[in-house]
Scaffold this motif. Sequence first.
Motif, PDB file in Angstrom:
ATOM      1  N   ASN A 211       1.210  -1.221   0.028  1.00 16.96           N
ATOM      2  CA  ASN A 211       0.200   0.230   0.337  1.00 16.96           C
ATOM      3  C   ASN A 211       0.742   0.926   0.310  1.00 16.96           C
ATOM      4  O   ASN A 211       0.866   2.232   0.182  1.00 16.96           O
ATOM      5  N   SER A 212       2.020   1.269   0.083  1.00 18.61           N
ATOM      6  CA  SER A 212       2.780   2.416  -0.163  1.00 18.61           C
ATOM      7  C   SER A 212       2.888   2.760  -1.942  1.00 18.61           C
ATOM      8  O   SER A 212       2.294   2.205  -2.906  1.00 18.61           O
ATOM      9  N   LYS A 213       3.489   4.548  -2.554  1.00 13.30           N
ATOM     10  CA  LYS A 213       2.974   4.925  -3.334  1.00 13.30           C
ATOM     11  C   LYS A 213       3.949   3.492  -4.528  1.00 13.30           C
ATOM     12  O   LYS A 213       3.575   3.362  -5.367  1.00 13.30           O
ATOM     13  N   ARG A 214       5.788   3.779  -3.943  1.00 12.33           N
ATOM     14  CA  ARG A 214       5.652   2.682  -4.605  1.00 12.33           C
ATOM     15  C   ARG A 214       5.737   1.059  -4.667  1.00 12.33           C
ATOM     16  O   ARG A 214       5.455   0.348  -5.680  1.00 12.33           O
ATOM     17  N   GLY A 215       5.370   0.307  -4.029  1.00 13.96           N
ATOM     18  CA  GLY A 215       4.701  -0.542  -3.259  1.00 13.96           C
ATOM     19  C   GLY A 215       2.858  -1.446  -4.682  1.00 13.96           C
ATOM     20  O   GLY A 215       2.999  -2.139  -5.171  1.00 13.96           O
ATOM     21  N   ARG A 216       2.336  -0.024  -4.527  1.00 18.96           N
ATOM     22  CA  ARG A 216       1.104   0.147  -6.023  1.00 18.96           C
ATOM     23  C   ARG A 216       1.436   0.299  -7.025  1.00 18.96           C
ATOM     24  O   ARG A 216       1.017  -0.072  -7.637  1.00 18.96           O
ATOM     25  N   PHE A 217       2.874   1.079  -7.273  1.00 17.38           N
ATOM     26  CA  PHE A 217       3.399   1.005  -8.814  1.00 17.38           C
ATOM     27  C   PHE A 217       3.188  -0.046  -9.068  1.00 17.38           C
ATOM     28  O   PHE A 217       3.485  -0.668 -10.107  1.00 17.38           O
ATOM     29  N   THR A 218       4.723  -1.165  -8.129  1.00 14.00           N
ATOM     30  CA  THR A 218       5.343  -2.130  -8.495  1.00 14.00           C
ATOM     31  C   THR A 218       4.124  -3.324  -9.084  1.00 14.00           C
ATOM     32  O   THR A 218       4.116  -4.015 -10.347  1.00 14.00           O
ATOM     33  N   LEU A 219       2.556  -3.428  -7.797  1.00 14.73           N
ATOM     34  CA  LEU A 219       1.877  -3.990  -8.501  1.00 14.73           C
ATOM     35  C   LEU A 219       1.199  -3.945  -9.282  1.00 14.73           C
ATOM     36  O   LEU A 219       0.544  -5.033 -10.153  1.00 14.73           O
ATOM     37  N   ALA A 220       1.206  -2.989  -9.680  1.00 11.83           N
ATOM     38  CA  ALA A 220       0.520  -2.628 -10.726  1.00 11.83           C
ATOM     39  C   ALA A 220       0.603  -2.419 -12.206  1.00 11.83           C
ATOM     40  O   ALA A 220       0.184  -2.719 -13.145  1.00 11.83           O
ATOM     41  N   HIS A 221       2.410  -2.422 -12.431  1.00 10.99           N
ATOM     42  CA  HIS A 221       2.641  -3.081 -13.115  1.00 10.99           C
ATOM     43  C   HIS A 221       2.523  -4.531 -13.412  1.00 10.99           C
ATOM     44  O   HIS A 221       2.448  -4.811 -14.846  1.00 10.99           O
ATOM     45  N   GLU A 222       2.871  -5.397 -12.661  1.00 10.69           N
ATOM     46  CA  GLU A 222       2.809  -6.634 -12.563  1.00 10.69           C
ATOM     47  C   GLU A 222       1.301  -7.122 -13.415  1.00 10.69           C
ATOM     48  O   GLU A 222       1.419  -8.478 -13.810  1.00 10.69           O
ATOM     49  N   LEU A 223       1.006  -6.485 -12.979  1.00 12.21           N
ATOM     50  CA  LEU A 223      -1.021  -6.729 -12.337  1.00 12.21           C
ATOM     51  C   LEU A 223      -1.094  -6.595 -14.830  1.00 12.21           C
ATOM     52  O   LEU A 223      -1.831  -6.983 -15.296  1.00 12.21           O
ATOM     53  N   GLY A 224      -0.263  -5.330 -15.099  1.00 15.38           N
ATOM     54  CA  GLY A 224      -0.398  -5.628 -16.443  1.00 15.38           C
ATOM     55  C   GLY A 224       0.394  -6.937 -17.276  1.00 15.38           C
ATOM     56  O   GLY A 224      -0.341  -6.990 -18.096  1.00 15.38           O
TER      57      GLY A 224
END
Length: 278
Positions: free
Chosen positions: A75-88
């Motif tokens: 739920n950190s901003k960096r962690g959210r982008f990483t998770l969204a990237h992997e969802l991509g």
Amino acid sequence: MIQTGRKTQISKLAEYIANEFSDKNLTLLDEIAKFEGLPIHFDNYEDAFDGMLLYDTDNKDFHIHINIDNGNKQNSKRGRFTLAHELGHFFLDEHRLGLKYGLLEPHTSFHNINQKSAIELEADYFASCLLMPKDKFRNFSAEYRKLTGSKKFSIDTILSISNSFQTSVLSTLIRFGEVGTHEIFAVISKDNIAKWFVKSTDFPNWTFKFRIGNAVPQTTVAGEYFTKENSKYSGIQYISADDWFYIPINDNRADRQIYEQCYYSDSYGYVISLIWFD
């Protein structure tokens, strides 16, 4: 570089998913993964990667691994982008099926503004659209001005969007350059070296007085920060357009008042120079 047609495909998919799983401006990434039956593992992997999508050939399912050692806290901003990237990687058919059927080797993903890999660029773009859907993103800029009673643009606009969408300042800035409501130019530098730039399509196509990989101009706010003591200015500064650009003769667009404001990331050591017109 992602072709325009491909970007349209990716944005439509990502924004459809975002609208199905959101709470106001916040895209609910955990809910998306849960709906897809996609386990997420936040664990320690030293500096091996930021994120990785793996296909388990024994159980015939996918797993996302997120490396908290690189600052990707849940739920950190960096962690959210990483998770969204992997969802991509998961939602884009070519990525997912490539991994499933061995057409793509399992690969590690890293945060990198100078990304060269085509599939990494696509996953980054998916993440940006998933976390910051265009319509919500543009509407928030207008809402922010109403709430604050301010008609002026500044770095505070980017920071407020970053907090509302829970996205990093850098990813928010890149997205604003593409779909934002104000013409901007921004340079990301570190150790006095220009690393990247962001430009909205409506900003003049002037020639830069710098090159990526070389020093930023000394007369700029960022340049003074790197070369002079006690020159860390975070407020809005009046500048001349020719501090950053070579201005064509008789181009009256340079007659408008231009501003520069710097954002300093102490944790990652970079400086964002945001430049805009009145």
